[in-house]
Scaffold this motif. Structure first.
Motif, mmCIF file in Angstrom:
data_model
loop_
_atom_site.group_PDB
_atom_site.id
_atom_site.type_symbol
_atom_site.label_atom_id
_atom_site.label_comp_id
_atom_site.label_asym_id
_atom_site.label_seq_id
_atom_site.Cartn_x
_atom_site.Cartn_y
_atom_site.Cartn_z
ATOM 1 N N ALA A 35 6.972 5.356 -1.141
ATOM 2 C CA ALA A 35 5.674 5.806 -0.396
ATOM 3 C C ALA A 35 4.053 6.876 -1.410
ATOM 4 O O ALA A 35 3.774 6.886 -1.248
ATOM 5 N N GLU A 36 5.292 7.632 -2.383
ATOM 6 C CA GLU A 36 4.268 8.162 -3.487
ATOM 7 C C GLU A 36 4.047 7.185 -4.138
ATOM 8 O O GLU A 36 2.895 7.033 -4.423
ATOM 9 N N PHE A 37 4.581 6.685 -4.385
ATOM 10 C CA PHE A 37 3.958 5.104 -5.653
ATOM 11 C C PHE A 37 3.103 4.287 -5.084
ATOM 12 O O PHE A 37 1.910 4.365 -5.151
ATOM 13 N N ALA A 38 3.471 4.417 -3.216
ATOM 14 C CA ALA A 38 3.112 3.023 -2.551
ATOM 15 C C ALA A 38 1.481 3.676 -2.542
ATOM 16 O O ALA A 38 0.215 2.621 -2.452
ATOM 17 N N ALA A 39 1.441 4.904 -2.239
ATOM 18 C CA ALA A 39 0.247 5.344 -2.224
ATOM 19 C C ALA A 39 -1.142 5.013 -3.125
ATOM 20 O O ALA A 39 -2.066 4.971 -3.203
ATOM 21 N N LEU A 40 -0.510 5.533 -5.176
ATOM 22 C CA LEU A 40 -1.065 5.474 -5.961
ATOM 23 C C LEU A 40 -1.764 3.888 -5.995
ATOM 24 O O LEU A 40 -2.356 3.093 -6.011
ATOM 25 N N ALA A 41 -0.368 2.868 -5.457
ATOM 26 C CA ALA A 41 -1.145 1.804 -5.975
ATOM 27 C C ALA A 41 -2.008 0.459 -4.770
ATOM 28 O O ALA A 41 -2.438 0.338 -5.168
ATOM 29 N N LEU A 50 -8.210 5.002 -13.356
ATOM 30 C CA LEU A 50 -8.119 6.310 -13.475
ATOM 31 C C LEU A 50 -8.864 6.238 -15.296
ATOM 32 O O LEU A 50 -6.961 6.930 -15.771
ATOM 33 N N GLY A 51 -9.584 7.634 -15.001
ATOM 34 C CA GLY A 51 -9.561 8.114 -16.447
ATOM 35 C C GLY A 51 -9.891 6.854 -17.728
ATOM 36 O O GLY A 51 -9.579 7.514 -18.494
ATOM 37 N N GLY A 52 -10.168 5.658 -16.937
ATOM 38 C CA GLY A 52 -9.691 4.805 -18.608
ATOM 39 C C GLY A 52 -8.466 4.090 -18.228
ATOM 40 O O GLY A 52 -8.652 3.246 -18.856
ATOM 41 N N TRP A 53 -7.441 4.469 -17.146
ATOM 42 C CA TRP A 53 -5.666 3.829 -17.404
ATOM 43 C C TRP A 53 -6.015 2.670 -15.993
ATOM 44 O O TRP A 53 -6.925 3.129 -15.074
ATOM 45 N N THR A 54 -5.435 1.749 -16.317
ATOM 46 C CA THR A 54 -5.411 0.854 -15.682
ATOM 47 C C THR A 54 -3.952 0.993 -14.405
ATOM 48 O O THR A 54 -3.406 2.171 -15.620
ATOM 49 N N LEU A 55 -4.006 0.326 -13.602
ATOM 50 C CA LEU A 55 -2.705 0.807 -12.681
ATOM 51 C C LEU A 55 -1.484 0.257 -13.251
ATOM 52 O O LEU A 55 -0.666 1.189 -13.646
ATOM 53 N N GLY A 56 -1.315 -0.883 -14.023
ATOM 54 C CA GLY A 56 0.078 -1.176 -15.061
ATOM 55 C C GLY A 56 0.009 -0.251 -15.929
ATOM 56 O O GLY A 56 1.031 0.246 -16.758
ATOM 57 N N GLU A 57 -1.273 0.801 -16.739
ATOM 58 C CA GLU A 57 -0.780 1.970 -17.419
ATOM 59 C C GLU A 57 0.126 2.868 -17.368
ATOM 60 O O GLU A 57 0.251 3.568 -17.609
ATOM 61 N N ILE A 58 -0.737 3.026 -15.611
ATOM 62 C CA ILE A 58 0.007 4.230 -15.666
ATOM 63 C C ILE A 58 1.369 4.160 -14.882
ATOM 64 O O ILE A 58 2.012 5.104 -14.779
ATOM 65 N N CYS A 59 1.530 3.489 -14.193
ATOM 66 C CA CYS A 59 3.056 2.650 -13.742
ATOM 67 C C CYS A 59 3.758 2.530 -15.092
ATOM 68 O O CYS A 59 4.992 2.840 -14.978
ATOM 69 N N LEU A 60 3.308 2.248 -16.363
ATOM 70 C CA LEU A 60 3.939 2.839 -17.459
ATOM 71 C C LEU A 60 4.670 4.198 -17.505
ATOM 72 O O LEU A 60 5.723 3.963 -17.474
#
Length: 265
Positions: A35-41, A50-60
């Motif tokens: 649930a926590e990750f789904a909200a982010l995704a 987010l702050g110049g970071w893409t979803l893939g980079e934040i997922c890392l």
């Protein structure tokens, strides 16, 4: 190690005795992370990053932090303050001291939460998505640094668990302030540190070396410059902060054990 594995076997058989309860606990643990990750995704793509970071980079970042923390929680669960304080408060910690077996081995094997395995798989899947959708150069250096980062985070948060558990020899009850560093620290490093204010980022970089464990290695692998003018090699030695914290935690643990007095009953 043989004794540790036997104790783990007893824990696994005990937890598997009530399968329905085990399955429900495992699903509940999985749904928290999902649930926590789904909200982010779901929310992040609407803002383009987010702050110049893409979803893939934040997922890392998110996947590595979650993977390391859950693995640590499985391994170091016996040292978690709520678990250890229960033994100290009831006096059952004395039974650990009386048994002809190494104390730390017994505590390590006293709470092996098998129900968290689904969270490990989900965290690995999130990290895998990040690896395939972030601009990382495939190679042995990348694999080695990522592995060292995960191991460093396991040692770091494991050390915080040991410190929090050791404090219960004096406080009896768990110290809630430690949750700021453990669970709060895990949440903090799950996202890019540059989205936080300067004082918070520097606190968790130089005073509490959480940023050295994943954020700096991620910046290095993504080809970005390190904050505050830090040299590039700082990202390579950053994961060593975890073992240093763990070593200091076990030194504090030995002091705490010597001061344990039991319940007097």
């Amino acid at each position: 190690m043989t004794l540790y594995l036997r104790l783990l076997g007893a824990q696994i058989r005990s937890q598997g005795a009530h399968r329905t309860s085990f399955i429900l606990d495992a699903l509940g643990s999985l749904l928290i992370t999902a649930a926590e990750f789904a909200a982010l995704a779901l929310v992040l793509p609407r803002f383009g990053g987010l702050g110049g970071w893409t979803l893939g980079e934040i997922c890392l970042l998110y996947g590595l932090a979650e993977l390391a923390f859950v693995l640590m929680d499985i391994l170091f669960g016996g040292f978690d303050a709520p678990n250890l304080s229960a033994h100290v408060r009831s006096g059952s910690f004395s039974t650990f001291l009386l048994r002809p077996a190494p104390l730390t081995v017994q505590v390590f094997a006293s709470d092996f939460a098998l129900r968290r395995i689904p969270r490990v798989l989900l965290a690995a899947a999130i990290a895998g998505y990040g690896l395939t959708h972030a601009p990382l150069a495939a190679g042995p250096e990348t694999a080695a640094l990522l592995t060292a980062s995960v191991l460093g985070m396991i040692c770091f948060f494991g050390g915080l668990f040991v410190i929090g558990g050791t404090l219960t020899f004096w406080t009896v009850d768990s110290v809630e302030a430690m949750n700021v560093l453990t669970y709060g620290g895990r949440t903090l490093i799950s996202y890019p540190m540059d989205i936080y204010s300067a004082w918070l980022r520097r606190t968790f970089t130089y005073l509490i070396p959480a940023a050295f464990l994943s954020y700096l290695p991620a910046l290095h692998l993504l080809g970005r410059s390190l904050p505050d003018g830090l040299p590039g090699w700082a990202a390579l030695i950053g994961p060593l902060a975890g073992p240093l914290v763990l070593a200091g935690a076990f030194a504090f643990w030995r002091v705490g054990v010597r001061h344990y007095q039991g319940t007097g009953t």
